[in-house]
Every structure is written in structure tokens, then in C-alpha cells.
Design an enzyme around this catalytic site. Structure first.
Site, PDB file in Angstrom:
ATOM      1  N   GLU A 136       0.742   3.509  -8.818  1.00 55.51           N
ATOM      2  CA  GLU A 136      -0.400   3.501  -7.897  1.00 55.51           C
ATOM      3  C   GLU A 136       0.181   3.561  -6.506  1.00 55.51           C
ATOM      4  O   GLU A 136       0.835   2.627  -6.053  1.00 55.51           O
ATOM      5  CB  GLU A 136      -1.248   2.242  -8.107  1.00 55.51           C
ATOM      6  CG  GLU A 136      -2.583   2.275  -7.391  1.00 55.51           C
ATOM      7  CD  GLU A 136      -2.563   1.464  -6.116  1.00 55.51           C
ATOM      8  OE1 GLU A 136      -2.477   2.097  -5.027  1.00 55.51           O
ATOM      9  OE2 GLU A 136      -2.599   0.238  -6.197  1.00 55.51           O
ATOM     10  N   CYS A 152      -5.134  -0.729  -0.531  1.00 55.98           N
ATOM     11  CA  CYS A 152      -4.878   0.634  -0.996  1.00 55.98           C
ATOM     12  C   CYS A 152      -6.168   1.408  -1.194  1.00 55.98           C
ATOM     13  O   CYS A 152      -6.148   2.646  -1.249  1.00 55.98           O
ATOM     14  CB  CYS A 152      -4.076   0.598  -2.291  1.00 55.98           C
ATOM     15  SG  CYS A 152      -4.812  -0.403  -3.594  1.00 55.98           S
TER      16      CYS A 152
END
Length: 516
Positions: free
Chosen positions: A256, A295
Site C-alpha cells: 500500500e 494515505c
């Protein structure tokens, strides 16, 4: 001399042999604790996790492992006040931001405890229905069994609690031991949570380990049946993918990475005050929660050209009311970035974006509350704008990991879709509109380039969970530059921690495996 946080590896607490790194309060600069992993026998520690922790976990059923997760959640809840104090000191977050991390981790554990209980007294999972291979009763049954290795979880600095448990919960439920490597800057909270769980004796020996600091040869200790889960920058992810363990030994990896997430006000909603206000409020929240260090935070805002000035003014007006500074002060609503290094990275990224975008709200105009600007790692929220979205290049490619976003106009739906996709794959995009059909069509059009599409209409104005809020029931991850990985998504998360195999046998043999 600050206290050194011990690592837990090989079933025991052990200190590194080096000087270590000092963790500091990002507002006051005060030295807090040290982390160090020099001199650790990683190979032996990883072997202990596989052989002792893995064997003990696999001996339990899913329901039994789920019960363990429930007890871990209860343990963490009992120590919550300690975690909040650590988060304030080490991450510089206000109470509401600390809660997102701490309570998010505990909630995720609780969700997987409930999901695991529903899997019952089994130790493997069926994968689909049997398929006949011959005219006689010779069939193929796909099964999923726990990985016979460990899961090395390398986490980012922004969520030291949630980042730990969103990976560890499905891994432990699957029967796979976890070695967590938190980012050094905020490792204190992760280490303390692991310490509380280990010291309480809630998990089998070797099931949960923590390595703080910068250990040499961390990936060298991985073996072919291990797993690697990473959250962080795309540059670091590229280095991990090129490592021998991944490139040659086929260690399964989940990444990720960077994500230039977007928010889109649909063309039909340009004149709808209610929908426009939903967009504005969500953009401001995403820019300021955890000082934009998420994020999933909104980095690009796409609005119809005719609504550009109106949206710019509305966002700027709300940002101007944001108080920035020491999270301990009752009037402060946005705390600090996690470190001076991160503060400099945001300054550099902001300067890069300003080479092609103008200022709509200048974060430098925010006076810090109860904080020294020469020491504190605080940055005011900054809104940029670029009237010619086609001329933009950096705004679609640069993720400034802080309270920074850019407003961009579009001509029509096709133009908006083209501009949003210039992000080359993102974790999440949010869509704002009033017409359910228009919103549904927009969501499907963006599903191929986003791990999650968050659609907001007036009927869920007070119900939706938020653009940047990652719920364990939904997928977290994204294609392309976002890393190409998948986490969470309910029981889908267990797929990463299991191996799929096809069992070919008579129906009698397959029936003998376990009740279907």
C-alpha cells in the site's frame, strides 16, 4: 539518557546493542524514548515465530483464534488512557485524531473477532464448490489453509495503532504469526500495545513480535513461505519488490503505497447548495484530520468550472477557522506533523506544487497556538488551485503527505474522468451528487482505478463514514501507483494469509475432510 524500548523477538524481550534513535515530541522537541534493533538475531527470532507461534496458532480453530482477538481488544481498551498520552507526545495529535488511530485499531480487532467466531470450529476454509473431473465420482475441491510461515508487517508512521492491528488481526485469525516493524518515528505506541498484550499472556508464545528501530537484514531473514505486508512510500516499495526474498523466493507481498486521492463534485450538483456543502466539509476534514497525514486523504478536488470560485471561497473560509499548534491546548484543532523530517518533506512538496499551482489559502498565515515555530513541526492547512487542469502535471503526480490539497476545474464528465485517472491508481475517490443514477454511473466509471469509491448523497449526509476513514468491512488498497495491494474487506483479508490448493479425490475422501 532516554529509556530504550525493548524488542520482543524469539519469545523474549531484548534490547538492541547500538545507540539507537531518539523519538521526540514533535511540538516541544523533548526527547521521549529510544528505539534500537542492532545486534538482534533476526533469523533465530523469525524461526521461533514460525515454529513455535505458527504451530500453536494453527492448532486452534478459527473460533478459538477469534476469541483471542476479542481478549486482545479488551486488554487494549483497559490501557487506552496510556495510549492517548503516548500519541499526544510522540505523534503530536489532538485527542480526536488520536482516537481515530487507537479506537480504529481496537474496533478492527473487535470486527475480526466477530467475523472469526462465525467461521466456527474449523481449521481450513472451503473455496467454492467441488467440481467433477471425471464421469465417476472423482472431484476437485479447492481449499484454503493457513500459510506455514510468518507475516512480516512493515508499517508507516501515521497510524502506529491501526496500522498494527489492521494487519495483525486477520493474520492471527488466519493462524499466521506476526512480526511487526513499525516506523521508527512513532514506534512507541506500537511497542507499548504489543508489550501490554504479550505481558498479559493473551496470545501463544511467538504469535506476536515487534522489532523497533532499523534492523540490518530484516528481509534477509524471510523464507519462501513467509508473507510481507508493507505500507509506505512507492520508492521503498520498489526496493522491497526487488529484494531476493520477493524476486527469487516468491515471498508473497502486499503493498500500500502513494496515492493522489480525489474528490469529485458531479456536474449536476454544481448549483446544489446541500451537495456542495457536503464536499466542502469533507475536504476540510480530510485536509486537517491528523494534519493531512493519511494515505487516504483528499489531495485533488475536481469541481465544475462554473463552481470553482465558489468552492474555493467556501473551503478557504473553513480552513481559516482551523487553529493549529500544541495538541494539549484546548483551543487547538490540528496538531503537528510527526517529525522535523516530515515537516521539511511537506515544505519541499508544497514548493514543488506551487511551481504550477496558485495559493487559494495560505497555511503560513496560521499563527501557532502554544508552540514555537522554530521547534514545532506544525504546518497550517494550505489550499492550492490550478484553473487549467490540463496544464497540470505535478498536481496529479505529487502526494504531499500533510494538510495540502489542490482545487481543479473540469468542463464535463469525460474531462473530469480523464483528469481523475491521471492519478494512475488511487486508494479512494469520493463522488458528490444528488441524482442517484448519476452518482452510481460515476462510481462504476472510477472503480477500475480506485480501491474504494465513496459516494455521498444528501440522504447519507450524517450517516456516511467519511472519505478517508478505512472501515474493516471494506477493501483498503488500490491499483497502479497505490501499490496494487488489498487489505481488510471483511473476510477477504484472510485470503492473503492462506494458501489455496486443489484437492483431487473421490467424493468419499472429500466428504471425510470435514462437514461442508
Amino acid at each position: 539518557m532516554t529509556d530504550l524500548l525493548p524488542n520482543h523477538l524469539g519469545g523474549r524481550w531484548q534490547a538492541g546493542t547500538g545507540a539507537g534513535s531518539v523519538l521526540r515530541d514533535p511540538v516541544t522537541g523533548e526527547a521521549l524514548v529510544r528505539v534500537d534493533a542492532e545486534g538482534l538475531d533476526l533469523a533465530a527470532g523469525f524461526a521461533h515465530a514460525r515454529e513455535v507461534g505458527g504451530a500453536a496458532l494453527r492448532a486452534l480453530t478459527y473460533a478459538e483464534r477469534a476469541a483471542l482477538l476479542g481478549r486482545v481488544a479488551e486488554c487494549l481498551q483497559a490501557h487506552r488512557a496510556d495510549y492517548e498520552a503516548i500519541a499526544t507526545a510522540n505523534s503530536g495529535t489532538v485527542r480526536s485524531d488520536s482516537a481515530i488511530d487507537i479506537d480504529g485499531g481496537i474496533y478492527t480487532l473487535g470486527q475480526y473477532a466477530r467475523l472469526g467466531a462465525g467461521l466456527g470450529e474449523r481449521r481450513w476454509l472451503p473455496d467454492g464448490e467441488p467440481a467433477r473431473l471425471a464421469k465417476a465420482l472423482f472431484e476437485s475441491q479447492h481449499v484454503q489453509v493457513p500459510v506455514r510461515g510468518l507475516a512480516l508487517c512493515i508499517n508507516a508512521f501515521n497510524f502506529p495503532s491501526w496500522g498494527l492491528w489492521e494487519k495483525a488481526a486477520p493474520a492471527l485469525l488466519s493462524g499466521v504469526p506476526v512480526v511487526v516493524k513499525p516506523a521508527s518515528a512513532t514506534a512507541w505506541l506500537t511497542q507499548r500495545m504489543v508489550r501490554d498484550v504479550v505481558d498479559a499472556g493473551l496470545l501463544p508464545e511467538g504469535a506476536l513480535s515487534v522489532v523497533c528501530g532499523r534492523p540490518e537484514g530484516l528481509l534477509d531473514a524471510l523464507q519462501p513461505l513467509d508473507l510481507l505486508s508493507f505500507t509506505g512510500s512507492a520508492d521503498t516499495a520498489a526496493q522491497l519488490r526487488a529484494h531476493r526474498a520477493v524476486a527469487r523466493d516468491s515471498v508473497r507481498v502486499n503493498i500500500e503505497a502513494d496515492s493522489v486521492n480525489a474528490a469529485w463534485l458531479l456536474p449536476g450538483a454544481a448549483g446544489d447548495d446541500a451537495v456542495l456543502d457536503l464536499l466542502v466539509r469533507e475536504v476540510v476534514r480530510e485536509m486537517t484530520v491528523k494534519s493531512g497525514q493519511k494515505c487516504t486523504a483528499i489531495r485533488r478536488i475536481f469541481v465544475p468550472a462554473e463552481a470553482y470560485d465558489r468552492v474555493a471561497g467556501a473551503i478557504a473560509a473553513r480552513l481559516a477557522k482551523t487553529t493549529v499548534g500544541n495538541p494539549r491546548h484546548p483551543d487547538v484543532r490540528m496538531g503537528a506533523l510527526v517529525s522535523r523530517a516530515q515537516w521539511q518533506a511537506v515544505q519541499d512538496g508544497l514548493a514543488r506544487l506551487r511551481s504550477e499551482a496558485g495559493l487559494l489559502h495560505d497555511g503560513a498565515g496560521h499563527a501557532l497556538v502554544d508552540a514555537d515555530p522554530a521547534v514545532a513541526c506544525c504546518v497550517g492547512p494550505t489550499l492550492l488551485g490550478l484553473r487549467d487542469a490540463d496544464a497540470g502535471r505535478l498536481v496529479h503526480d505529487t502526494e504531499v503527505f500533510g494538510p495540502v490539497a489542490t482545487l481543479l476545474p473540469f468542463r464535463d464528465t469525460a474531462h473530469a474522468l480523464d483528469q481523475i485517472r491521471r492519478g494512475q491508481g488511487s486508494l479512494v475517490v469520493s463522488v458528490y451528487g444528488a441524482d442517484p443514477s448519476e452518482v452510481a454511473a460515476a462510481a462504476l466509471a472510477l472503480a477500475d482505478t480506485h480501491g474504494r469509491v465513496h459516494a455521498v448523497t444528501p440522504d447519507v449526509a450524517t450517516l456516511h463514514t467519511g472519505h478517508g476513514n478505512v472501515m474493516p468491512q471494506s477493501l483498503h488498497g488500490g491499483p497502479g501507483r497505490a501499490g496494487g495491494g488489498e487489505e481488510l474487506g471483511g473476510l477477504r483479508a484472510l485470503n492473503f494469509y492462506h494458501r489455496r490448493s486443489a484437492l483431487q479425490a473421490s467424493r468419499a475422501v472429500l466428504d471425510a475432510l470435514a462437514p461442508r
